[in-house]
Write an enzyme that holds these catalytic residues in place. Structure first.
Site, PDB file in Angstrom:
ATOM      1  N   GLY A  12       2.246 -45.458  41.243  1.00 10.60           N
ATOM      2  CA  GLY A  12       2.626 -44.671  42.404  1.00 10.60           C
ATOM      3  C   GLY A  12       4.092 -44.286  42.461  1.00 10.60           C
ATOM      4  O   GLY A  12       4.634 -44.039  43.544  1.00 10.60           O
ATOM      5  N   LYS A  15       4.734 -40.664  38.136  1.00  5.08           N
ATOM      6  CA  LYS A  15       4.429 -40.306  36.745  1.00  5.08           C
ATOM      7  C   LYS A  15       3.669 -38.990  36.650  1.00  5.08           C
ATOM      8  O   LYS A  15       3.943 -38.163  35.780  1.00  5.08           O
ATOM      9  CB  LYS A  15       3.582 -41.395  36.078  1.00  5.08           C
ATOM     10  CG  LYS A  15       4.283 -42.660  35.737  1.00  5.08           C
ATOM     11  CD  LYS A  15       3.404 -43.566  34.879  1.00  5.08           C
ATOM     12  CE  LYS A  15       2.026 -43.774  35.431  1.00  5.08           C
ATOM     13  NZ  LYS A  15       2.016 -44.410  36.761  1.00  5.08           N
ATOM     14  N   LYS A  32      -4.780 -37.369  30.165  1.00  3.80           N
ATOM     15  CA  LYS A  32      -4.767 -38.731  30.700  1.00  3.80           C
ATOM     16  C   LYS A  32      -6.003 -39.416  30.150  1.00  3.80           C
ATOM     17  O   LYS A  32      -7.126 -39.108  30.556  1.00  3.80           O
ATOM     18  CB  LYS A  32      -4.785 -38.726  32.224  1.00  3.80           C
ATOM     19  CG  LYS A  32      -4.709 -40.138  32.799  1.00  3.80           C
ATOM     20  CD  LYS A  32      -4.156 -40.157  34.199  1.00  3.80           C
ATOM     21  CE  LYS A  32      -3.890 -41.584  34.645  1.00  3.80           C
ATOM     22  NZ  LYS A  32      -3.149 -41.657  35.907  1.00  3.80           N
ATOM     23  N   GLU A  98      -0.382 -39.086  29.668  1.00  5.93           N
ATOM     24  CA  GLU A  98       0.025 -39.925  30.798  1.00  5.93           C
ATOM     25  C   GLU A  98      -0.767 -41.223  30.816  1.00  5.93           C
ATOM     26  O   GLU A  98      -2.006 -41.217  30.799  1.00  5.93           O
ATOM     27  CB  GLU A  98      -0.181 -39.190  32.128  1.00  5.93           C
ATOM     28  CG  GLU A  98       0.300 -40.003  33.312  1.00  5.93           C
ATOM     29  CD  GLU A  98      -0.033 -39.373  34.655  1.00  5.93           C
ATOM     30  OE1 GLU A  98       0.168 -40.051  35.691  1.00  5.93           O
ATOM     31  OE2 GLU A  98      -0.509 -38.223  34.687  1.00  5.93           O
ATOM     32  N   GLY A 101      -0.479 -46.595  35.770  1.00 11.04           N
ATOM     33  CA  GLY A 101       0.347 -47.704  36.234  1.00 11.04           C
ATOM     34  C   GLY A 101       1.555 -47.900  35.341  1.00 11.04           C
ATOM     35  O   GLY A 101       2.216 -46.946  34.951  1.00 11.04           O
TER      36      GLY A 101
END
Length: 206
Positions: A12, A15, A32, A98, A101
């Site tokens: 959060g 990114k 991702k 990506e 976390g």
């Protein structure tokens, strides 16, 4: 080839917003590999909208998991087993990958994202916030990546300017400060592109 992995010091922290800005500026493919949590939509949808990339540059995930949890646990709850061999980055000349976390988030109960990054051997950009606590989180992330031999391209900050925090991390972490994204309200394709152009030098990613 211009290929980067984007990770972070926590969840959060921005990114996806940074990934959208970078992919948009480079006109790169975005991927991702594992999406955890679908109630608010997938990150690739946010990137497609913010970066204004054509659909063919937004690549499908290898795994789409319903729960907004660490991938290893989200997969278990969905009755799936993530196979790290399926997570090899696609072979595109310009690519932004990506993670989820932070760098030490588990993909499986035996594999961390940082392990994948070492296997991929692609330059990693660490996204960090600027506020209190970022020095500890950022330096720990850099140490964890270096312990696995992960190539680090630099660190990108997201948040209000905090010159001392940013300079301290760059100096003590022996890492290049790539720039900083200002807080954006509203967050639109136009404000994001302008903030990236203002805060970063595109030649640092060429």
């Amino acid at each position: 080839m211009t290929r980067y992995v984007v990770t972070g010091t926590d969840t959060g922290i921005g990114k996806t917003v940074f990934s959208a800005a970078l992919a948009g500026a480079l006109r790169a493919h975005y991927w991702k590999p594992v999406q955890s949590g679908l109630d608010d939509g997938a990150d690739r949808d946010a990137v497609a909208a913010l970066a204004q990339l054509p659909p063919d540059l937004i690549l499908p995930e290898a795994y789409r998991l319903t729960q907004p949890l660490s991938p290893h646990r989200a997969a278990e709850l969905d009755g799936l087993q993530i196979d790290p061999a399926r997570l090899s980055p696609p072979d595109h000349e310009r690519l932004v990958v990506e993670g989820a976390g932070g760098a030490l988030v588990p993909i499986t109960r035996g594999t961390l994202y940082a392990d994948l990054f070492a296997w991929w051997n692609l330059p990693v950009i660490v996204v960090a916030r600027t506020a209190l606590g970022t020095i500890n989180h950022s330096l720990l992330t850099l140490e964890a990546l270096r312990a696995r031999g992960v190539p680090i391209h630099g660190i990108a900050f997201v948040g209000a300017e905090n010159a001392d925090n940013e300079q301290t991390i760059a100096a003590m972490g022996k890492v290049r400060r790539l720039g900083r994204l200002d807080p954006l309200d509203p967050l639109t394709p136009e404000t994001l592109a302008a903030a990236f152009a203002r805060g970063f030098a595109l030649e640092d990613f060429a």
